[in-house]
Enzyme design. Sequence first.
Site, mmCIF file in Angstrom:
data_model
loop_
_atom_site.group_PDB
_atom_site.id
_atom_site.type_symbol
_atom_site.label_atom_id
_atom_site.label_comp_id
_atom_site.label_asym_id
_atom_site.label_seq_id
_atom_site.Cartn_x
_atom_site.Cartn_y
_atom_site.Cartn_z
ATOM 1 N N ARG A 57 4.724 -9.104 -4.415
ATOM 2 C CA ARG A 57 5.620 -8.700 -3.143
ATOM 3 C C ARG A 57 4.877 -8.306 -1.937
ATOM 4 O O ARG A 57 5.028 -8.623 -0.788
ATOM 5 C CB ARG A 57 6.683 -7.928 -3.617
ATOM 6 C CG ARG A 57 7.988 -8.130 -3.907
ATOM 7 C CD ARG A 57 8.560 -7.289 -4.977
ATOM 8 N NE ARG A 57 7.806 -7.295 -6.061
ATOM 9 C CZ ARG A 57 7.960 -7.941 -7.029
ATOM 10 N NH1 ARG A 57 9.121 -8.964 -7.049
ATOM 11 N NH2 ARG A 57 7.109 -7.920 -8.265
ATOM 12 N N THR A 58 3.845 -7.349 -2.346
ATOM 13 C CA THR A 58 2.981 -6.798 -1.354
ATOM 14 C C THR A 58 2.264 -7.735 -0.569
ATOM 15 O O THR A 58 2.216 -7.994 0.564
ATOM 16 C CB THR A 58 2.249 -5.683 -1.779
ATOM 17 O OG1 THR A 58 3.193 -4.662 -2.355
ATOM 18 C CG2 THR A 58 1.823 -4.760 -0.513
ATOM 19 N N LYS A 86 -18.938 -8.232 -8.793
ATOM 20 C CA LYS A 86 -20.449 -8.194 -8.958
ATOM 21 C C LYS A 86 -21.049 -6.955 -8.705
ATOM 22 O O LYS A 86 -22.103 -6.561 -8.682
ATOM 23 C CB LYS A 86 -21.206 -8.949 -7.918
ATOM 24 C CG LYS A 86 -20.811 -10.698 -7.862
ATOM 25 C CD LYS A 86 -21.628 -11.275 -6.662
ATOM 26 C CE LYS A 86 -21.194 -12.728 -6.551
ATOM 27 N NZ LYS A 86 -21.903 -13.261 -5.366
ATOM 28 N N ARG A 107 -5.524 -3.659 -1.187
ATOM 29 C CA ARG A 107 -5.052 -3.081 -2.542
ATOM 30 C C ARG A 107 -6.179 -3.194 -3.386
ATOM 31 O O ARG A 107 -6.881 -4.012 -3.694
ATOM 32 C CB ARG A 107 -3.907 -3.928 -2.850
ATOM 33 C CG ARG A 107 -3.691 -3.601 -4.532
ATOM 34 C CD ARG A 107 -2.261 -4.047 -5.196
ATOM 35 N NE ARG A 107 -1.172 -3.626 -4.500
ATOM 36 C CZ ARG A 107 -0.071 -3.946 -4.781
ATOM 37 N NH1 ARG A 107 0.189 -4.705 -5.987
ATOM 38 N NH2 ARG A 107 1.177 -3.498 -4.070
ATOM 39 N N HIS A 135 0.904 4.262 -1.510
ATOM 40 C CA HIS A 135 1.543 3.032 -1.131
ATOM 41 C C HIS A 135 2.470 3.013 -0.141
ATOM 42 O O HIS A 135 3.521 2.954 -0.167
ATOM 43 C CB HIS A 135 2.260 2.468 -2.244
ATOM 44 C CG HIS A 135 2.378 1.056 -2.295
ATOM 45 N ND1 HIS A 135 2.153 0.145 -1.158
ATOM 46 C CD2 HIS A 135 2.813 -0.179 -3.471
ATOM 47 C CE1 HIS A 135 2.596 -1.069 -1.471
ATOM 48 N NE2 HIS A 135 2.872 -1.279 -2.649
HETATM 49 C C1 NCD Z 1 4.412 -1.392 -6.968
HETATM 50 C C2 NCD Z 1 3.002 -1.154 -7.022
HETATM 51 O O1 NCD Z 1 2.122 -2.198 -6.914
HETATM 52 O O2 NCD Z 1 2.682 0.007 -6.836
HETATM 53 N N1 NCD Z 1 4.930 -2.791 -6.638
HETATM 54 C C3 NCD Z 1 4.902 -3.188 -5.379
HETATM 55 O O3 NCD Z 1 4.035 -2.895 -4.601
HETATM 56 N N2 NCD Z 1 6.283 -3.498 -4.927
HETATM 57 C C4 NCD Z 1 5.047 -0.908 -8.133
HETATM 58 C C5 NCD Z 1 4.670 -1.359 -9.572
HETATM 59 O O4 NCD Z 1 3.850 -2.019 -9.457
HETATM 60 O O5 NCD Z 1 5.216 -0.864 -10.486
#
Ligand code: NCD
Length: 308
Positions: A57-58, A86, A107, A135
């Site tokens: 999703r993100t 690396k 991320r 997040h």
């Molecule tokens: C979450 C995350 O990556 O922290 N997912 C997201 O970004 N929607 C929650 C998760 O992975 O459980």
Amino acid sequence: MSFTGRDILSAADLSRDDILEILRQSEKMEEIVKNDKVSDMLSDTLVAVLFLEPSTRTRLSFETAINRLGAKAIVVASADSSSAAKGESLADTAMTVDGYVDVIVVRQPLKGGAEIMADAAKAPVINGGDGAGQHPTQALLDLYTIKKEKGTLENLKVAMIGDLKYGRTVHSLSYALAPFSPTEYIFCAPDELQMPDYIVEDMRKRSIPCTMTSDINEALQADVVYMTRIQRERFENPSDYERLKGSFVLDRKLVESGSKDMIILHPLPRVDEISTDVDQLPNAAYFRQAHNGVYVRMALLAMVTGKV
Ligand code: NCD
């Protein structure tokens, strides 16, 4: 305060006015998508999307946001396809990519890693999840969803259930909602996975009553029920995960025993913590929540590039 050039690293850095402005801009983005589908607002903008940890999703909602605003993306979709594999440092990656693009979305697994990159890069850095840290863009789309579903962000009783220790979404959500005077946070987790002390202390300093429990029935008296996945990838010892997985399973019967007007949120992905028989209930807002991510991420991209 202008957002131009600003890093979005932690929900704790966002004031009430900041959040309200982001939500206002997100509403405008929703209008653009509903009326025109796309805009050329960011047609001169290039965004690096660096995802060194798994994501559906993100990453996809950032890429959707980029496309809907007419921007362009360069994408790394896994750690093993980048020089992180690396042994390159986050600062070096940031200094390199900084010379390529206008915005960096990242991320990666190190708590505080997005901040390291922001210190090294001139371009604004948006944290798409830093390990068990924060997040913030998720928390903003959570608030956007709560406002849409409940009509307000003020004076809500909010339960967070599941892995509150490693779950970064609930860390950010606690801070993002704090300026809106929640009447209570109910932190519902097995003892070992409770909300970190530093966050509970911060919330109590902000005069938010916090109840710690492992009884899901207590949590289901809330206005907002935020379920989370047990974060398998963060456990040092796999046997601890095996013991704790399946701690809470929200099913239709449990929902019907709780407060009638609750909305159920989940950042997704779900494993087994919400049974699929909940999905059709009007309370289940988690897929609507996932869709809202596009508007909020469009707003953030337009704001940090100074386009709105
Ligand atoms: C979450 C995350 O990556 O922290 N997912 C997201 O970004 N929607 C929650 C998760 O992975 O459980």
